[in-house]
Design an enzyme around this catalytic site. Structure first.
Site, PDB file in Angstrom:
ATOM      1  N   LYS A 292       0.556  -1.571  -0.255  1.00  8.24           N
ATOM      2  CA  LYS A 292      -0.179   0.295  -0.053  1.00  8.24           C
ATOM      3  C   LYS A 292       1.084   1.390  -0.742  1.00  8.24           C
ATOM      4  O   LYS A 292       2.343   1.133   0.036  1.00  8.24           O
ATOM      5  CB  LYS A 292      -1.315  -0.111   1.261  1.00  8.24           C
ATOM      6  CG  LYS A 292      -1.690   0.622   1.246  1.00  8.24           C
ATOM      7  CD  LYS A 292      -3.224  -0.414   0.359  1.00  8.24           C
ATOM      8  CE  LYS A 292      -4.320   1.139   0.320  1.00  8.24           C
ATOM      9  NZ  LYS A 292      -5.697   0.192  -0.693  1.00  8.24           N
TER      10      LYS A 292
HETATM   11  P1  NAD Z   1     -12.973   7.422  -3.402  1.00 13.07           P
HETATM   12  O1  NAD Z   1     -11.935   8.744  -3.362  1.00 13.07           O
HETATM   13  O2  NAD Z   1     -13.077   7.460  -4.993  1.00 13.07           O
HETATM   14  O3  NAD Z   1     -14.363   7.544  -3.171  1.00 13.07           O
HETATM   15  C1  NAD Z   1     -14.334   7.609  -1.214  1.00 13.07           C
HETATM   16  C2  NAD Z   1     -15.708   8.419  -1.020  1.00 13.07           C
HETATM   17  O4  NAD Z   1     -15.977   7.568   0.240  1.00 13.07           O
HETATM   18  C3  NAD Z   1     -16.425   9.328  -1.397  1.00 13.07           C
HETATM   19  O5  NAD Z   1     -17.793   9.871  -1.616  1.00 13.07           O
HETATM   20  C4  NAD Z   1     -16.098  10.486  -0.272  1.00 13.07           C
HETATM   21  O6  NAD Z   1     -16.759  11.697   0.071  1.00 13.07           O
HETATM   22  C5  NAD Z   1     -16.160   9.114   0.969  1.00 13.07           C
HETATM   23  N1  NAD Z   1     -16.188   9.486   2.234  1.00 13.07           N
HETATM   24  C6  NAD Z   1     -14.501  10.036   2.590  1.00 13.07           C
HETATM   25  N2  NAD Z   1     -14.503  10.039   3.974  1.00 13.07           N
HETATM   26  C7  NAD Z   1     -16.081   9.962   4.765  1.00 13.07           C
HETATM   27  C8  NAD Z   1     -16.741   9.745   5.607  1.00 13.07           C
HETATM   28  N3  NAD Z   1     -15.637   9.963   6.421  1.00 13.07           N
HETATM   29  N4  NAD Z   1     -18.046   9.340   5.661  1.00 13.07           N
HETATM   30  C9  NAD Z   1     -18.856   9.137   4.847  1.00 13.07           C
HETATM   31  N5  NAD Z   1     -18.169   9.405   3.070  1.00 13.07           N
HETATM   32  C10 NAD Z   1     -16.767   9.902   3.426  1.00 13.07           C
HETATM   33  O7  NAD Z   1     -12.025   5.569  -2.747  1.00 13.07           O
HETATM   34  P2  NAD Z   1     -12.594   4.138  -2.972  1.00 13.07           P
HETATM   35  O8  NAD Z   1     -11.446   4.084  -3.939  1.00 13.07           O
HETATM   36  O9  NAD Z   1     -14.624   4.332  -3.276  1.00 13.07           O
HETATM   37  O10 NAD Z   1     -12.431   3.655  -1.830  1.00 13.07           O
HETATM   38  C11 NAD Z   1     -12.979   3.504  -1.067  1.00 13.07           C
HETATM   39  C12 NAD Z   1     -12.983   2.515   0.021  1.00 13.07           C
HETATM   40  O11 NAD Z   1     -12.712   1.304  -0.711  1.00 13.07           O
HETATM   41  C13 NAD Z   1     -11.567   2.368   0.546  1.00 13.07           C
HETATM   42  O12 NAD Z   1     -11.678   2.250   1.851  1.00 13.07           O
HETATM   43  C14 NAD Z   1     -10.667   2.029  -0.470  1.00 13.07           C
HETATM   44  O13 NAD Z   1      -9.342   1.101   0.293  1.00 13.07           O
HETATM   45  C15 NAD Z   1     -11.936   0.275  -0.540  1.00 13.07           C
HETATM   46  N6  NAD Z   1     -10.996   0.233  -2.115  1.00 13.07           N
HETATM   47  C16 NAD Z   1     -11.625   0.996  -3.000  1.00 13.07           C
HETATM   48  C17 NAD Z   1     -10.945  -0.219  -4.330  1.00 13.07           C
HETATM   49  C18 NAD Z   1     -10.843   0.199  -5.378  1.00 13.07           C
HETATM   50  O14 NAD Z   1     -10.514  -0.584  -6.514  1.00 13.07           O
HETATM   51  N7  NAD Z   1     -10.578   1.683  -5.799  1.00 13.07           N
HETATM   52  C19 NAD Z   1     -10.601  -1.923  -4.480  1.00 13.07           C
HETATM   53  C20 NAD Z   1     -10.986  -1.945  -2.750  1.00 13.07           C
HETATM   54  C21 NAD Z   1     -11.120  -0.905  -2.031  1.00 13.07           C
END
Ligand code: NAD
Length: 417
Positions: free
Chosen positions: A106
């Site tokens: 990471k």
């Molecule tokens: P992103 O930045 O595209 O979206 C994150 C979302 O969460 C946004 O809508 C943001 O406004 C919201 N957010 C942030 N803080 C918040 C809070 N305190 N309360 C409510 N909403 C909040 O990120 P993403 O890529 O969608 O990732 C989201 C989660 O999924 C993370 O935990 C990430 O590690 C996990 N994840 C992502 C991927 C990927 O392929 N992008 C893969 C596996 C896991």
């Protein structure tokens, strides 16, 4: 993230439970509880106004026994070395659970992306990439997008690394734009995998997915795709949120419209009128069938797990549920499909992207999605079987599979020298 929850401690507790069930050798357990390599970098960037600002970033490789390490780069104001290490450890188990040949890694930079221009974010990305360039590489450690980063950021990572090497290396990073060697289906892969896992899990808890009510926390890459696919499958999405707050309509929210018309606006989904505005805490406690946390870690804790009314939780985010909350949910008979299984779709299609890049031979979207769905379904079934065999919760079952595969690889390779 609630600052009082130490996510590395959380990850280590989860490992300890799996180690107990596997009767894992103490020395091997100690190895797996620690990261292989951690790098902390502090680097300067000249901002648009001419001032110099110093940023702190991290890259952590947890374990490389099963192959090169793989893990996203997060841009967020609240990251630290421990959290990045926990996320790297979860990546190791996740890749093993879906049986793809990677270890876990990471990266993160402490930055509030909203405060910087596109040009400044490009400079931060390029300088960070150059600082960690001795760790990353298409055969050693392959980043991908995470919170606060996207396909454009991955393009800058790829370009910077390629400039350093002297030739174009698309395989150094995944989640790139299609035109630069990205894969069809990668953008939607995590959300798609979440919905495959949710479909499978509804059978176990006696729900009909197409007639279920769904709440999604986070409306970014993972949350928005999961919500759109849930809507497409006939489910009613009654609540969604982003960092600014949550919206609720018991008759269902028009998810596609919210995504296409509102998510890009200044006020985001908060500008939509035909709904009630609720707090994040109220969102997590909504009366619904399926809750999909897709934002940040430590959202369902010992303090609010009693209030959760969903029958099924499917973790789109990494580490949204603390071990204390896990216990409470388990006692209340609420099934939680754990992150290292539920959100593995992203790394599965990242793996497909990497394979396509190394071969310079690209697949059609249907092929990507079919292969993804098959892997997700098989992994889900294996975790359910382990759950029943060991009489444990689903998170422990997934960890048992992941940790065993990594431990076996480590033992079989042998300890150098
Ligand atoms: P992103 O930045 O595209 O979206 C994150 C979302 O969460 C946004 O809508 C943001 O406004 C919201 N957010 C942030 N803080 C918040 C809070 N305190 N309360 C409510 N909403 C909040 O990120 P993403 O890529 O969608 O990732 C989201 C989660 O999924 C993370 O935990 C990430 O590690 C996990 N994840 C992502 C991927 C990927 O392929 N992008 C893969 C596996 C896991």
């Amino acid at each position: 993230m609630s600052k009082h929850v130490n996510v590395l401690e959380m990850a280590r507790q989860q490992l300890a439970v799996a180690a107990f069930h596997l009767d894992l050798d103490e020395g091997l357990h100690a190895v797996l509880a620690r990261p292989k390599t951690q790098m902390v970098v502090n680097f300067p960037v000249v901002l648009d106004n001419g001032q110099v600002q110093c940023f702190e970033g991290f890259r952590v490789q947890h374990n490389a026994s099963r192959g090169p390490t793989k893990g996203g780069i997060r841009f967020h104001h609240d990251v630290d070395l421990d959290e990045t290490t926990a996320l790297a450890m979860w990546m190791t188990w996740k890749c093993a659970v879906v049986n793809i040949p990677y270890g876990g890694a990471k990266g993160s930079v402490r930055i509030n992306t909203k405060k910087y221009s596109k040009r400044e974010l490009e400079k931060v990305t390029r300088r960070f990439t150059s600082e960690i360039s001795s760790m990353v590489g298409e055969r050693s450690d392959i980043p991908a997008p995470d919170i606060g980063t996207n396909a454009q950021v991955m393009a800058w990572v790829m370009d910077t690394y390629s400039m350093i090497r002297g030739y174009t290396t698309p395989g150094v990073v995944t989640g790139k734009p299609i035109a630069l060697g990205g894969s069809e289906g990668r953008n939607e892969a995590t959300g798609r995998g979440v919905i495959v896992a949710a479909h499978e899990a509804t059978k176990r808890v006696g729900l009909d997915f197409a007639n279920s009510t769904v709440v999604v926390q986070g409306f970014g890459n993972v949350g928005s795709v999961a919500a759109m696919l849930a809507e497409e499958a006939g489910a009613k999405v009654i609540g969604i949120s982003d960092a600014r707050g949550a919206i609720f309509n018991p008759n269902g929210l028009p998810i596609k419209e919210l995504y296409h018309r509102y998510s890009g606006r200044d006020g985001g989904i908060q500008e939509y009128k035909d709904c009630d505005r609720i707090t994040n805490a109220e969102l997590l406690a909504l009366d619904c069938d399926i809750l999909i946390p897709s934002a940040i870690a430590a959202q369902i804790t010992g303090e609010n797990a009693h209030a959760v009314k969903a029958k099924l939780i499917v973790e789109g985010a990494n580490g949204p549920t603390t071990p204390e909350a896990d216990q409470i949910l388990d006692d209340r008979g609420i099934l939680a499909v754990p992150d290292i299984l539920a959100n593995a779709g992203g790394v599965v299609v990242s793996y497909f992207e990497w394979v396509q890049d190394l071969q310079n031979f690209f697949w059609e979207e249907g092929e990507v999605n079919n292969k993804l769905e098959r892997i997700m379904r098989n992994a889900y079934k294996a975790v359910e079987a382990t759950m029943d065999e060991h009489k444990v919760g689903m998170r422990t079952a997934a960890h048992i599979i992941g940790v065993k595969r990594v431990a076996d690889a480590t033992i079989t390779r042998g300890i150098f020298p």
